[in-house]
Write a protein that holds these residues in place. Structure first.
Motif, short mmCIF file in Angstrom:
data_model
loop_
_atom_site.label_atom_id
_atom_site.label_comp_id
_atom_site.label_asym_id
_atom_site.label_seq_id
_atom_site.Cartn_x
_atom_site.Cartn_y
_atom_site.Cartn_z
N UNK A 351 0.83 -1.21 0.00
CA UNK A 351 0.00 0.00 0.00
C UNK A 351 0.86 1.26 0.00
N UNK A 352 1.85 1.31 0.89
CA UNK A 352 2.69 2.49 0.99
C UNK A 352 3.39 2.82 -0.32
N UNK A 353 3.98 1.81 -0.95
CA UNK A 353 4.67 2.01 -2.22
C UNK A 353 3.69 2.39 -3.33
N UNK A 354 2.53 1.74 -3.34
CA UNK A 354 1.55 2.01 -4.40
C UNK A 354 1.05 3.46 -4.35
N UNK A 355 0.86 4.00 -3.16
CA UNK A 355 0.43 5.40 -3.05
C UNK A 355 1.51 6.32 -3.59
N UNK A 356 2.77 6.07 -3.21
CA UNK A 356 3.86 6.89 -3.72
C UNK A 356 3.96 6.82 -5.24
N UNK A 357 3.85 5.62 -5.77
CA UNK A 357 3.95 5.44 -7.23
C UNK A 357 2.78 6.13 -7.93
N UNK A 358 1.60 6.08 -7.34
CA UNK A 358 0.44 6.76 -7.94
C UNK A 358 0.69 8.27 -8.01
N UNK A 458 8.33 -3.07 2.61
CA UNK A 458 8.07 -4.51 2.59
C UNK A 458 7.91 -5.15 3.97
N UNK A 459 8.66 -4.67 4.98
CA UNK A 459 8.79 -5.44 6.22
C UNK A 459 8.16 -4.83 7.46
N UNK A 460 7.81 -3.55 7.43
CA UNK A 460 7.31 -2.90 8.63
C UNK A 460 5.82 -2.59 8.56
N UNK A 461 5.20 -2.49 9.73
CA UNK A 461 3.86 -1.92 9.83
C UNK A 461 4.02 -0.40 9.80
N UNK A 462 3.29 0.25 8.90
CA UNK A 462 3.46 1.68 8.67
C UNK A 462 2.10 2.38 8.62
N UNK A 463 2.14 3.71 8.63
CA UNK A 463 0.90 4.48 8.46
C UNK A 463 1.23 5.86 7.91
N UNK A 464 0.24 6.50 7.32
CA UNK A 464 0.46 7.82 6.72
C UNK A 464 -0.87 8.53 6.53
N UNK A 465 -0.77 9.82 6.19
CA UNK A 465 -1.95 10.64 5.91
C UNK A 465 -1.85 11.17 4.49
N UNK A 466 -2.81 10.81 3.65
CA UNK A 466 -2.89 11.32 2.28
C UNK A 466 -3.81 12.53 2.28
N UNK A 467 -3.35 13.61 1.68
CA UNK A 467 -4.12 14.86 1.66
C UNK A 467 -4.31 15.34 0.22
N UNK A 468 -5.50 15.80 -0.08
CA UNK A 468 -5.80 16.33 -1.41
C UNK A 468 -6.53 17.66 -1.27
N UNK A 469 -5.91 18.72 -1.76
CA UNK A 469 -6.46 20.08 -1.74
C UNK A 469 -6.71 20.62 -0.33
N UNK A 470 -5.98 20.12 0.65
CA UNK A 470 -6.10 20.66 2.00
C UNK A 470 -5.26 21.93 2.14
N UNK A 471 -5.64 22.79 3.07
CA UNK A 471 -4.95 24.08 3.23
C UNK A 471 -3.48 23.91 3.62
N UNK A 472 -3.16 22.87 4.39
CA UNK A 472 -1.80 22.73 4.90
C UNK A 472 -0.78 22.36 3.83
#
Length: 516
Positions: A351-358, A458-472
């Protein structure tokens, strides 16, 4: 003098018979037994050679027909061809993943249990589909992969360093009324954790439920083996994720690298900043420590609440999730869309890599990246190069002062090919960049825990926040531009001037890059 000698003797004995020493000894003993068994079998020379040929052939057939990326296959071949017996046994052991099947089963159960609580507002999804089809497609993917909804009415505050995040975090902790959840890869005793712990202890006395979860590797580094009990004594419900055991296992690969803090389902923090003094530059390690984080307020906080509860429930199967989904602050109105998401190494969905690639594939004008490590598989390397070759302004900020010499030397082996395609690489001169940031085209960004290396992807449990058109997003862009001003551009000339030892280390280590 006698007292000092007795004290020194007791310290030595505690070190010798400590849990850490015993675990390391038992792991080394298992490795010794394995190697000794192989050596013993070598007395049957002909049979041993035939067995080696069969094992090597079977391994090669498996690797060629596997779904591994090319570099991983090459790495395994480099292990198996010279050492067919040990290499094949290691491959079998790794792919069978003995030692973590129970963890995998528990993760699967808790993931399935929590999915119904990720509620997607269909009106938001329909609205996104009509006006922003490409982002809608990514939202659909994230929803299918982990159930992660896309939210509106979520205010996001960006922190460009650990110091500002720390002050905001303390302010929010003091406002807690119902519960506080903390999940961190690193917690270390010092100023930062000391001030946070004092607030947590105060909140426990006020009747606030406090839970703390940290990765088991800390028992080897920053925290004592009895730290959970110490926290429980002051009323904090604490837990170690994947504690270290004395058995050789692929279990050690799967670390909880996430950083989540949730308060009353109203406020959540996410990003690269752990709870240790170097992250707020209270102590100096590798120059100035550059890191980032975000604070969410509003509807999107629910996803981080659920992510925490999902990981927490893997050991006790406590599925009372609804109790903590308190109503969001209805007064918050914010622009844009937010998708908090997580990535598990146990579901074989990157998931993490796929979001970056997208982000790279959809970019039109630019993609700006901050990452502490650059150990790329073929897919990520291709995405970076292809974006630059399409005319997208791809810029990567790396540390100027590394925390680890070997990954730093390895990262430089990727520079020439990336630069040849037009990727611009910078090194942050004041110190170490620990931030994990993607921002593109003034409209989308990711801030989280996911590095550009094999461990995170590949090996770690990870998390992130995807933002689209947010003020920050404007704040993220400004921070990146300011960081660039304090960074040196990597050129062919600067690469030629690298130390000979750094070049050699990079060349050799790239052979086993997927193992780092």
């Amino acid at each position: 003098m006698k007292r000092l000698l007795k004290k020194g003797k007791r310290s030595i004995l505690r070190g010798i018979f400590s849990r850490t020493t015993i675990i390391v000894f038992l792991i080394l003993l298992q490795i010794f037994i394995l190697i000794s068994s192989v050596i013993w079998f070598r007395q049957y020379q002909i049979h041993f050679q035939i067995l080696g040929i069969l094992m090597m052939s079977g391994s090669i057939l498996y690797l060629i027909n596997s779904q591994m990326d090319t570099l991983s296959i090459i790495t395994w071949l480099l292990v198996i061809l010279p050492f067919p017996h040990l290499g094949t046994l290691f491959l079998i052991y790794t792919k069978q993943d003995w030692g973590y099947r129970e963890l995998k089963s528990l993760i699967k159960q808790s993931t399935q249990a929590i999915k119904p609580y990720f509620e997607q507002d269909q009106e938001i999804l329909d609205k996104l589909k009509k006006s922003h089809a490409r982002t809608y497609n990514l939202a659909q993917y994230l929803h299918r992969s982990g159930g992660f909804p896309v939210y509106e009415n979520t205010r996001v505050t960006y922190f460009s360093n650990g110091e500002t995040k720390f002050e905001a975090l303390k302010d929010q902790l003091l406002k807690a009324k119902k519960f506080i959840f903390l999940e961190y890869f690193i917690i270390a005793e010092g100023v930062m954790w000391g001030e946070i712990l004092a607030i947590l202890e105060q909140k426990v006395k006020e009747g606030v439920e406090v839970r703390v979860m940290y990765d088991g590797m800390l028992e080897f580094s920053t925290l004592s083996f009895d730290y959970v009990k110490r926290l429980q004594k002051i009323g904090i419900n604490a837990k170690v994720f994947s504690p270290i055991s004395p058995f050789v296992s692929t279990y050690y690969n799967y670390r909880d690298h996430r950083k989540i803090l949730v308060i009353d389902n109203k406020v959540a923090f996410n990003g690269g900043i752990n709870l240790a003094d170097e992250y707020i530059n209270q102590i100096e390690r590798f120059g100035y420590w550059k890191d980032t984080a975000v604070m969410l307020e509003g509807e999107g906080v629910a996803s981080f609440t659920l992510m925490f509860l999902q990981m927490w429930s893997t050991t006790n199967r406590d599925y009372e999730f609804a109790l903590y989904l308190l109503p969001a602050d209805s007064s918050i109105e914010a622009k844009g869309y937010v998708i908090p998401y997580s990535d598990s190494p146990l579901d074989h969905d990157k998931v993490g890599e796929n979001v970056y690639i997208d982000i790279l594939n959809q970019a039109r004008d630019y993609v700006y990246i901050m990452t502490p490590y650059l150990i790329l598989d073929s897919e990520m390397e291709h995405a970076l190069k292809f974006a630059a070759e399409r005319g997208v302004d791809v810029r990567i900020v790396m540390p100027g002062i590394p925390d680890k010499k070997v990954p730093y030397a390895l990262a430089k082996r990727y520079y020439p090919a990336l630069m040849e395609s037009g990727v611009k690489i910078y090194e942050y001169t004041p110190g170490f960049v620990h931030a994990k940031v993607f921002v593109a085209d003034n409209i989308k960004a990711v801030v989280g825990t996911i590095n550009l290396d094999y461990r995170s992807l590949y090996h770690h449990f990870e998390c992130a926040t995807y933002m689209y058109q947010t003020d920050c997003i404007a704040d993220i862009i400004l921070d990146f531009k300011q960081t660039i001003k304090m960074s040196r551009r990597v050129t062919r000339s600067t690469l030629k001037k690298e130390k000979f030892s750094t070049k050699i280390i990079g060349i050799v280590v790239k052979l086993v890059a997927p193992l780092l």
